[in-house]
Design an enzyme around this catalytic site. Sequence first.
Site, PDB file in Angstrom:
ATOM      1  N   SER A 134       0.741  -1.189   0.120  1.00  0.00           N
ATOM      2  CA  SER A 134       0.055  -0.077  -0.002  1.00  0.00           C
ATOM      3  C   SER A 134       0.757   1.333  -0.036  1.00  0.00           C
ATOM      4  O   SER A 134       1.898   1.350   0.649  1.00  0.00           O
ATOM      5  CB  SER A 134      -0.852  -0.298   1.216  1.00  0.00           C
ATOM      6  OG  SER A 134      -1.511   1.275   1.341  1.00  0.00           O
ATOM      7  N   TYR A 147      -3.010  -0.386  10.533  1.00  0.00           N
ATOM      8  CA  TYR A 147      -2.945  -0.875   9.010  1.00  0.00           C
ATOM      9  C   TYR A 147      -1.526  -0.488   8.000  1.00  0.00           C
ATOM     10  O   TYR A 147      -0.906  -1.365   7.468  1.00  0.00           O
ATOM     11  CB  TYR A 147      -4.090  -0.425   8.231  1.00  0.00           C
ATOM     12  CG  TYR A 147      -4.083  -0.687   6.777  1.00  0.00           C
ATOM     13  CD1 TYR A 147      -4.407  -2.056   6.502  1.00  0.00           C
ATOM     14  CD2 TYR A 147      -3.883   0.081   5.815  1.00  0.00           C
ATOM     15  CE1 TYR A 147      -4.759  -2.365   4.915  1.00  0.00           C
ATOM     16  CE2 TYR A 147      -3.854  -0.187   4.450  1.00  0.00           C
ATOM     17  CZ  TYR A 147      -4.090  -1.543   4.204  1.00  0.00           C
ATOM     18  OH  TYR A 147      -4.122  -1.731   2.830  1.00  0.00           O
TER      19      TYR A 147
END
Length: 253
Positions: A134, A147
């Site tokens: 990500s 996260y």
Amino acid sequence: MKIAIITGASSGMGKEFVKQIASSEVLDEIWVIARREDRLNEMRQEISPKVRPVALDLLKKDSIHAIKQLLEEEKPEVKILVNSAGFGKYGTYRDLSDDEIDNMVDLNCKTLIHMTYACLPYMKEKDRIIMLGSSSAFQPLPEFNLYASTKVFVVHFSRALNIELKNRGISVTSVCPGYVRTEFFDVAKDTKNPDTCKNFKPMYEPEDVIKKALKDSVKGKDMSVLGLHVKLLRLTSKLLPHSFIMKSWMKVK
């Protein structure tokens, strides 16, 4: 038998990987792994008869054992492994339950490691591993901290493993997209504080992210980044102090 294995395959990025790999790669089977067996069976009808549903909850310890046992029985060549399983939750330390904390770390990190190590004995030269990272891994992100931190691990693990596997001719590519139009946000905002983050621009399409990811993996790149915005984010995270970037994030999130 030559196969691809794709985790988190029932929706979002995982499903898009299945679609594009089915149409672009010469394989005997595509093993699709996810919890929702009904969706996996639908994919076989919708996408390709080569799709082989493997309904497993990767958060359960015996699931990796089941994968190892299946690999031992079939003894395939794993041409492509896509570790797409994972999830995120917005919020601070006050907003996450113990289960959300444990599951996020376990699925995003521990499961990815065990899946990769289980498949490596069945991979050969020119085979490829694709890890879903990500752009949140580029810098610390308050209120999306856990996260983003798991994705830092994914990116570092992937890039170092790419070097470790050079002598075997196996490439590892970490895919680091920005915001992608998937079900991810439905899960991420389902917390005690759903208004933590609101600004999801620019939004990229999953087919574009996966198309570039597959091309980059063929080229042996250790990272795949789509879009000028994300590329600039990666560059500024190297050049600017992270304290400044975090302050900017808190203003626009």
